[in-house]
Scaffold this active site. Structure first.
Site, PDB file in Angstrom:
ATOM      1  N   GLY A  59      13.837  29.370   3.291  1.00  0.00           N
ATOM      2  CA  GLY A  59      13.695  28.124   4.046  1.00  0.00           C
ATOM      3  C   GLY A  59      12.414  27.417   3.676  1.00  0.00           C
ATOM      4  N   LYS A  92       7.533  28.021  29.960  1.00  0.00           N
ATOM      5  CA  LYS A  92       8.535  27.325  29.157  1.00  0.00           C
ATOM      6  C   LYS A  92       9.381  26.505  30.116  1.00  0.00           C
ATOM      7  CE  LYS A  92      10.050  27.460  24.773  1.00  0.00           C
ATOM      8  NZ  LYS A  92       9.299  27.644  23.531  1.00  0.00           N
TER       9      LYS A  92
HETATM   10  P1  NAD Z   1      12.429  23.167   9.431  1.00  0.00           P
HETATM   11  O1  NAD Z   1      13.733  22.799  10.066  1.00  0.00           O
HETATM   12  O2  NAD Z   1      11.535  22.083   8.950  1.00  0.00           O
HETATM   13  O3  NAD Z   1      12.684  24.140   8.186  1.00  0.00           O
HETATM   14  C1  NAD Z   1      13.654  25.138   8.182  1.00  0.00           C
HETATM   15  C2  NAD Z   1      14.278  25.119   6.791  1.00  0.00           C
HETATM   16  O4  NAD Z   1      15.202  26.211   6.709  1.00  0.00           O
HETATM   17  C3  NAD Z   1      15.065  23.843   6.500  1.00  0.00           C
HETATM   18  O5  NAD Z   1      14.673  23.316   5.251  1.00  0.00           O
HETATM   19  C4  NAD Z   1      16.514  24.323   6.481  1.00  0.00           C
HETATM   20  O6  NAD Z   1      17.322  23.598   5.592  1.00  0.00           O
HETATM   21  C5  NAD Z   1      16.336  25.759   6.032  1.00  0.00           C
HETATM   22  N1  NAD Z   1      17.472  26.627   6.337  1.00  0.00           N
HETATM   23  C6  NAD Z   1      18.349  26.561   7.365  1.00  0.00           C
HETATM   24  N2  NAD Z   1      19.274  27.545   7.251  1.00  0.00           N
HETATM   25  C7  NAD Z   1      18.938  28.260   6.162  1.00  0.00           C
HETATM   26  C8  NAD Z   1      19.499  29.397   5.520  1.00  0.00           C
HETATM   27  N3  NAD Z   1      20.586  29.996   6.002  1.00  0.00           N
HETATM   28  N4  NAD Z   1      18.903  29.870   4.405  1.00  0.00           N
HETATM   29  C9  NAD Z   1      17.789  29.270   3.904  1.00  0.00           C
HETATM   30  N5  NAD Z   1      17.228  28.166   4.464  1.00  0.00           N
HETATM   31  C10 NAD Z   1      17.803  27.675   5.573  1.00  0.00           C
HETATM   32  O7  NAD Z   1      11.699  24.112  10.484  1.00  0.00           O
HETATM   33  P2  NAD Z   1      10.161  24.555  10.468  1.00  0.00           P
HETATM   34  O8  NAD Z   1       9.411  23.709  11.420  1.00  0.00           O
HETATM   35  O9  NAD Z   1       9.716  24.695   9.067  1.00  0.00           O
HETATM   36  O10 NAD Z   1      10.266  25.997  11.134  1.00  0.00           O
HETATM   37  C11 NAD Z   1      10.725  27.106  10.389  1.00  0.00           C
HETATM   38  C12 NAD Z   1      10.764  28.347  11.294  1.00  0.00           C
HETATM   39  O11 NAD Z   1       9.454  28.604  11.789  1.00  0.00           O
HETATM   40  C13 NAD Z   1      11.664  28.214  12.511  1.00  0.00           C
HETATM   41  O12 NAD Z   1      12.218  29.472  12.823  1.00  0.00           O
HETATM   42  C14 NAD Z   1      10.688  27.828  13.603  1.00  0.00           C
HETATM   43  O13 NAD Z   1      11.159  28.200  14.889  1.00  0.00           O
HETATM   44  C15 NAD Z   1       9.479  28.635  13.206  1.00  0.00           C
HETATM   45  N6  NAD Z   1       8.213  28.083  13.723  1.00  0.00           N
HETATM   46  C16 NAD Z   1       7.821  26.834  13.383  1.00  0.00           C
HETATM   47  C17 NAD Z   1       6.634  26.341  13.870  1.00  0.00           C
HETATM   48  C18 NAD Z   1       6.133  24.956  13.499  1.00  0.00           C
HETATM   49  O14 NAD Z   1       4.945  24.663  13.712  1.00  0.00           O
HETATM   50  N7  NAD Z   1       6.973  24.097  12.931  1.00  0.00           N
HETATM   51  C19 NAD Z   1       5.824  27.122  14.725  1.00  0.00           C
HETATM   52  C20 NAD Z   1       6.241  28.417  15.037  1.00  0.00           C
HETATM   53  C21 NAD Z   1       7.454  28.882  14.529  1.00  0.00           C
END
Ligand code: NAD
Length: 350
Positions: free
Chosen positions: A185, A80
């Site tokens: 979310g 990282k």
């Molecule tokens: P994103 O930002 O597109 O989606 C997150 C969503 O959660 C948003 O719509 C946001 O408004 C909502 N949110 C924020 N606070 C909230 C709350 N208190 N209650 C309910 N909803 C809330 O992010 P993402 O890319 O969809 O990732 C989601 C999670 O998955 C994150 O924790 C990220 O680290 C993890 N993740 C994502 C990926 C990827 O490929 N994008 C890979 C591994 C892990």
């Protein structure tokens, strides 16, 4: 600042402190373990309050990548990097290119991907100086993805596969018709996961902080909108956290009614002990770093020559890996995350 005796040091192979006077770059690149292959992991830019805070973060995250890639059966190690600074104020082409030159010096020992505070575009700027960046190529999209390097479709699909494995283990069923799932979310991953579940016949409850995301889930997937603070209280079969970390904590664990926790969010357990509390209460937890590995699998294939069918079948291995973890955890009455760590160590400690 202690390094070799740092509580998070954990046998890191190398830690590089990088400084470029002209651009103001200050960065740390941590390579935890390369037994299975080059260390791949995100490059985060964050206004850390101190060098110590940056070091702690990079060591913790880098180690996590070793475990994640090993469990995803990838020929990758864990690493990282962190750039110390506010991405909105301190990011510049010169700074990103300087980071790219440091990556180049490492000769592929560490490969950077996007992370908090960096974008695909930023990685493309680093790529002007080095090939050792991932997630920047335009290629055919997996499962309706944009093909722009966005790993979310693969992450969502892997989470869906993992959720099905959890349902099979805990509830003994393959058919998701009528399964009640609360998705916290509905962003890039959560919405796509919800769509997979909807297509498989599940009933959905969703929360988000953006009303337009919620309206979309209601209109397209027939989801019931729930207040963000109340989603944990629902009487559902699966709670799928797809927003924030630390959602399983002393407070929420008392309120949780779902027998399964399976979602994509990183770092769902506030503390490791919460994993054991879930086990003791008979709640099946799909460890986040196993179930959300679709994205890193996707990124890995981009470097090997992208083939959507191969990516899809590799992502589907998340199911059997989780089933193995669930079975061992049940036999030993230990937390699933603990068992996942043991399984990873069996794979990467040669
Ligand atoms: P994103 O930002 O597109 O989606 C997150 C969503 O959660 C948003 O719509 C946001 O408004 C909502 N949110 C924020 N606070 C909230 C709350 N208190 N209650 C309910 N909803 C809330 O992010 P993402 O890319 O969809 O990732 C989601 C999670 O998955 C994150 O924790 C990220 O680290 C993890 N993740 C994502 C990926 C990827 O490929 N994008 C890979 C591994 C892990």
């Amino acid at each position: 600042m202690n390094v070799f005796s740092h509580p998070e040091f954990d046998h890191h192979e190398a830690i590089h402190f990088c400084h470029d006077e002209a651009s103001g770059l200050r960065a740390i690149i941590a390579v935890h373990n390369t037994n299975l292959g080059p260390a791949l992991g995100g490059c985060r830019m964050w206004p850390y309050a101190s060098d110590e805070e940056a070091l702690r973060d990079v060591l913790r995250l880098s180690k996590g990548m070793t475990y994640k890639s090993a469990l995803a059966n990838l020929p990758l190690g864990g690493g990282k990097s962190v750039i110390i600074g506010d991405p909105r104020q301190h990011k510049s082409e010169a700074l990103l290119r300087a980071m790219g030159r440091f990556l180049e010096q490492l000769g592929g020992h560490y490969i950077a991907a996007e992370d908090s505070g960096t974008s695909v575009q930023d990685l493309k700027v680093m790529a002007l100086e080095t090939d050792h960046v991932a997630g920047v190529q335009t290629r055919p999209g997996l499962l309706g993805g944009t093909g722009s390097g966005d790993p979310s479709p693969a992450t969502a699909y892997g989470t869906f596969i993992g959720l099905k494995a959890a349902v099979k283990h805990k509830l003994g069923r393959d058919d998701l018709t009528g399964l009640r799932v609360a998705v916290q979310g509905v962003g890039n991953v959560g919405f796509r996961l919800a769509r997979h579940l909807h297509d498989a016949g599940a009933k959905l409850w969703v929360s988000d902080i953006y009303p337009e995301q919620l309206q979309r889930a209601k209109a397209e997937l027939g989801a019931v909108i729930v207040d963000s603070n109340e989603i944990i209280d629902l009487d559902v079969d699966v709670y799928a956290p797809c927003a924030l970390g630390a959602v399983i904590n002393d407070d929420s664990i008392e309120r949780l009614r779902a027998p399964i926790v399976a979602g994509a969010a990183n770092n769902q357990l506030a503390e490791a002990r919460h994993g054991q509390i879930l086990t003791d209460r008979g709640v099946l937890y799909a460890p986040d770093f196993v179930i959300n590995a679709g994205g890193i699998i996707d990124v890995c294939y981009e470097r090997q020559g992208y083939d959507a069918d191969r990516v899809r079948s590799h992502v589907e291995q998340i199911g059997p890996t989780l089933s193995e973890i669930f079975a061992r955890a049940e036999r030993e009455q230990l937390a699933t995350a603990l068992i996942a760590n043991q399984l990873a160590e069996e794979r990467f400690r040669l």
